[in-house]
Scaffold this active site. Structure first.
Site, PDB file in Angstrom:
ATOM      1  N   LYS A 127      46.598  50.366  48.673  1.00  6.29           N
ATOM      2  CA  LYS A 127      45.577  50.125  47.657  1.00  6.29           C
ATOM      3  C   LYS A 127      44.190  50.220  48.258  1.00  6.29           C
ATOM      4  CE  LYS A 127      43.621  46.385  46.285  1.00  6.29           C
ATOM      5  NZ  LYS A 127      43.209  45.059  45.776  1.00  6.29           N
TER       6      LYS A 127
ATOM      7  N   GLU B 253      41.972  52.560  42.463  1.00  7.44           N
ATOM      8  CA  GLU B 253      41.374  51.407  41.784  1.00  7.44           C
ATOM      9  C   GLU B 253      39.838  51.439  41.797  1.00  7.44           C
ATOM     10  OE1 GLU B 253      41.267  46.483  41.912  1.00  7.44           O
ATOM     11  OE2 GLU B 253      42.419  47.581  43.403  1.00  7.44           O
TER      12      GLU B 253
ATOM     13  N   GLU C 221      37.356  49.596  40.119  1.00  6.78           N
ATOM     14  CA  GLU C 221      37.217  48.449  39.210  1.00  6.78           C
ATOM     15  C   GLU C 221      35.831  48.442  38.560  1.00  6.78           C
ATOM     16  OE1 GLU C 221      37.359  43.547  39.052  1.00  6.78           O
ATOM     17  OE2 GLU C 221      37.999  44.601  40.872  1.00  6.78           O
TER      18      GLU C 221
ATOM     19  N   LYS D 125      45.120  51.589  39.052  1.00  8.64           N
ATOM     20  CA  LYS D 125      44.873  50.174  38.822  1.00  8.64           C
ATOM     21  C   LYS D 125      43.494  50.038  38.162  1.00  8.64           C
ATOM     22  CE  LYS D 125      44.948  45.561  40.877  1.00  8.64           C
ATOM     23  NZ  LYS D 125      45.343  44.706  42.020  1.00  8.64           N
TER      24      LYS D 125
ATOM     25  N   SER E  71      49.108  44.571  37.711  1.00  7.00           N
ATOM     26  CA  SER E  71      48.962  44.363  39.148  1.00  7.00           C
ATOM     27  C   SER E  71      47.989  43.199  39.285  1.00  7.00           C
ATOM     28  CB  SER E  71      48.426  45.620  39.845  1.00  7.00           C
ATOM     29  OG  SER E  71      48.246  45.374  41.232  1.00  7.00           O
TER      30      SER E  71
ATOM     31  N   TYR F 257      36.797  40.191  47.204  1.00  7.39           N
ATOM     32  CA  TYR F 257      38.136  39.892  47.732  1.00  7.39           C
ATOM     33  C   TYR F 257      38.045  39.554  49.203  1.00  7.39           C
ATOM     34  CZ  TYR F 257      40.439  41.324  43.466  1.00  7.39           C
ATOM     35  OH  TYR F 257      40.873  41.393  42.160  1.00  7.39           O
TER      36      TYR F 257
END
Length: 390
Positions: free
Chosen positions: A177, A217, A219, A259, A328, A390
Site C-alpha cells: 500500500k 490510494e 486519499e 483504496k 480497507s 498515519y
C-alpha cells in the site's frame, strides 16, 4: 443541493492497457509495426490470483499499518506507553483473533509487524496465513511538503522501493500500500495532483515487478467545508490522472486494488449526506473513472464513525457492481477493539469479540445485507481528526 454535477466523461482506455500489454500491432495495409514498452510479466498470474483472493465476496481488508508513532497515539488513548512490547501485544490481539478470516481477506502491516513474532514465537504473517488472510505491507515513507505548491504535500519512498518490495515478498507479503493525499481546501493544485498520480503509478509498476499487488490510494481528505459536488469534481480529476499514468507505466489493471475515499461532503460542511447519496455519488465516480478490469475497490474510512462507514458501504452494494466493492478500514474496525482491550490481559477475549463484531458488520455491508439496528452509540461517534497523519 441538486443532483450530481455533470462533466466530461472519462476518456476510454484501450483494451491493451486494461488487459495484456500490447507488444506489437501490425497494419495489414502498410505492413508497418508500432512497438510499445512492455512491463516485465513474470508475476502476472500470481498478481491476478492474489487480487482475486482479496476481492472475495463478504471479505475486505484490515488496515493495521499505522506507523509506530501513530500506533503510539492509539495506545496513549488507553493509557499505554509506546513500547515495542505494547505494540506487539496489540497487533498480536488483532492477528490471532479466531474466525477473522471469515470476514477479512487481507491485512496491511507496518514493517515492524511483518517481521514480528507473537509471544509464542510464531510470525504474525503466519498467524494471518493460517486463516487465509493475505499479508500486506505499507511501503510509502510518509508525506513531506511539496515545494512550489499551495501548502500541499507529496509522498516519498520510491528510492530503494524495488529492493524493499523484493525483501517484503520474501518475508511473506503479497500486496502493498502507498498512501498519498489530496487537499481540497488547498486547491488542489495541478502540481499536487500530477505528483500524487505519477508517484502512485511508479510505485504500482515497481510493486508488480516484484510480485506484490499494489493498493493505489490517493486519499482525498475530509478536511474542509466543501460540498459533495466539489468532492466529486476533484475526485474525477484525480482518478483520471491516476489511471492515465498507471497505463503509461504499463501497470496490469487486473493485478491492482484501489483504496479510494468515499465521495462525501467536507467534514465541516453543514449539509450532511445520507448513505444513499454517498453511494450515488461514489458509484458515479467509479463508473466514470475505473475500468471494470480492476478486481476490487477497498474503501478507506477516513475518519467516519464505525457505523457511518459501514452504512455507506452497505448502500453501495444494493445492486451489482463491475468490481468487488468492499472495505480497507483501520479506525472503523479498531476503535471499539482498543476501547474494549484497554491494555488489560483479562480483556483480550472481549476485544477479539469486538473486532469480530465490526468485521462481520462490514462483511454484511459488502454483501449489501447490513442493518445498524442494535449498534452501540459509541460506534456511531465520528473519528475525524483535522490534519490526521498515519
Amino acid at each position: 443541493m441538486g443532483g450530481i454535477a455533470t462533466g466530461k466523461q472519462a476518456v476510454a482506455l484501450s483494451s491493451g492497457f486494461c488487459g495484456t500489454p500490447l507488444k506489437k500491432i501490425v497494419s495489414p495495409a502498410k505492413s508497418a509495426s508500432v512497438s510499445f514498452a512492455v512491463r516485465a510479466a513474470g508475476y502476472d498470474e500470481e498478481l491476478v490470483k492474489t487480487a482475486k483472493t482479496i476481492a472475495t465476496p463478504g471479505r475486505g481488508i484490515l488496515a493495521m499499518d499505522e506507523s509506530n508513532a501513530t500506533c503510539g497515539l492509539r495506545l496513549a488513548s488507553i493509557g499505554l506507553d509506546n513500547t515495542e512490547v505494547n505494540r506487539q501485544a496489540y497487533r498480536q490481539l488483532l492477528c490471532t483473533t479466531p474466525g477473522l478470516g471469515e470476514y477479512v481477506s487481507g491485512a496491511i502491516l507496518f514493517e515492524e509487524t511483518l517481521y514480528q513474532s507473537t509471544t509464542d514465537g510464531k510470525l504474525m504473517v503466519d498467524c494471518l496465513k493460517e486463516q487465509n488472510i493475505v499479508p500486506g505491507i505499507k511501503v510509502d515513507k510518509g508525506l513531506v511538503p511539496l515545494a512550489g505548491s499551495n501548502n500541499e504535500s507529496w509522498c516519498q519512498g520510491l528510492d530503494g522501493l524495488a529492493s524493499r518490495t523484493a525483501a517484503y515478498y520474501k518475508q511473506g507479503a503479497r500486496f502493498d500500500k502507498w498512501r498519498t493525499v489530496i487537499s481540497i481546501p488547498n486547491g488542489p493544485s495541478e502540481l499536487a495532483v500530477t505528483e500524487a498520480a505519477w508517484g502512485l503509478a511508479r510505485y504500482a509498476a515497481i510493486s508488480q515487478d516484484n510480485g506484490l499487488v499494489p493498493i493505489v490510494e490517493p486519499e482525498i481528505l475530509l478536511d474542509g467545508n466543501h460540498s459533495i459536488n466539489r468532492t466529486l469534481e476533484v475526485a474525477e480529476k484525480v482518478w483520471s490522472k491516476v489511471f492515465f499514468f498507471l497505463a503509461e507505466n504499463n501497470v496490469l489493471f487486473e493485478g491492482i486494488l484501489l483504496k479510494p475515499s468515499m465521495v462525501t461532503p467536507g467534514a465541516e460542511c453543514p449539509e450532511r449526506a445520507t448513505p444513499e447519496k454517498v453511494a450515488e455519488y461514489t458509484l458515479t465516480l467509479l463508473k466514470r473513472r475505473v475500468p471494470p478490469a480492476v478486481p476490487g475497490i477497498m474503501f478507506l474510512s477516513g475518519g467516519q464513525s464505525e457505523v457511518e462507514a459501514t452504512l455507506n458501504l452497505n448502500a453501495m452494494n444494493q445492486s451489482p457492481n463491475p468490481w468487488h466493492v468492499s472495505f480497507s478500514y483501520a479506525r472503523a474496525l479498531q476503535n471499539s477493539v482498543l476501547k474494549t482491550w484497554k491494555g488489560q490481559p483479562e480483556n483480550i477475549e472481549a476485544a477479539k469479540k469486538a473486532l469480530l463484531v465490526r468485521a462481520k458488520a462490514n462483511s454484511l455491508a459488502q454483501l449489501g445485507k447490513y442493518s445498524a439496528e442494535g449498534e452501540a452509540e459509541e460506534a456511531k461517534t465520528g473519528m475525524f481528526v483535522k490534519g490526521y497523519t498515519y
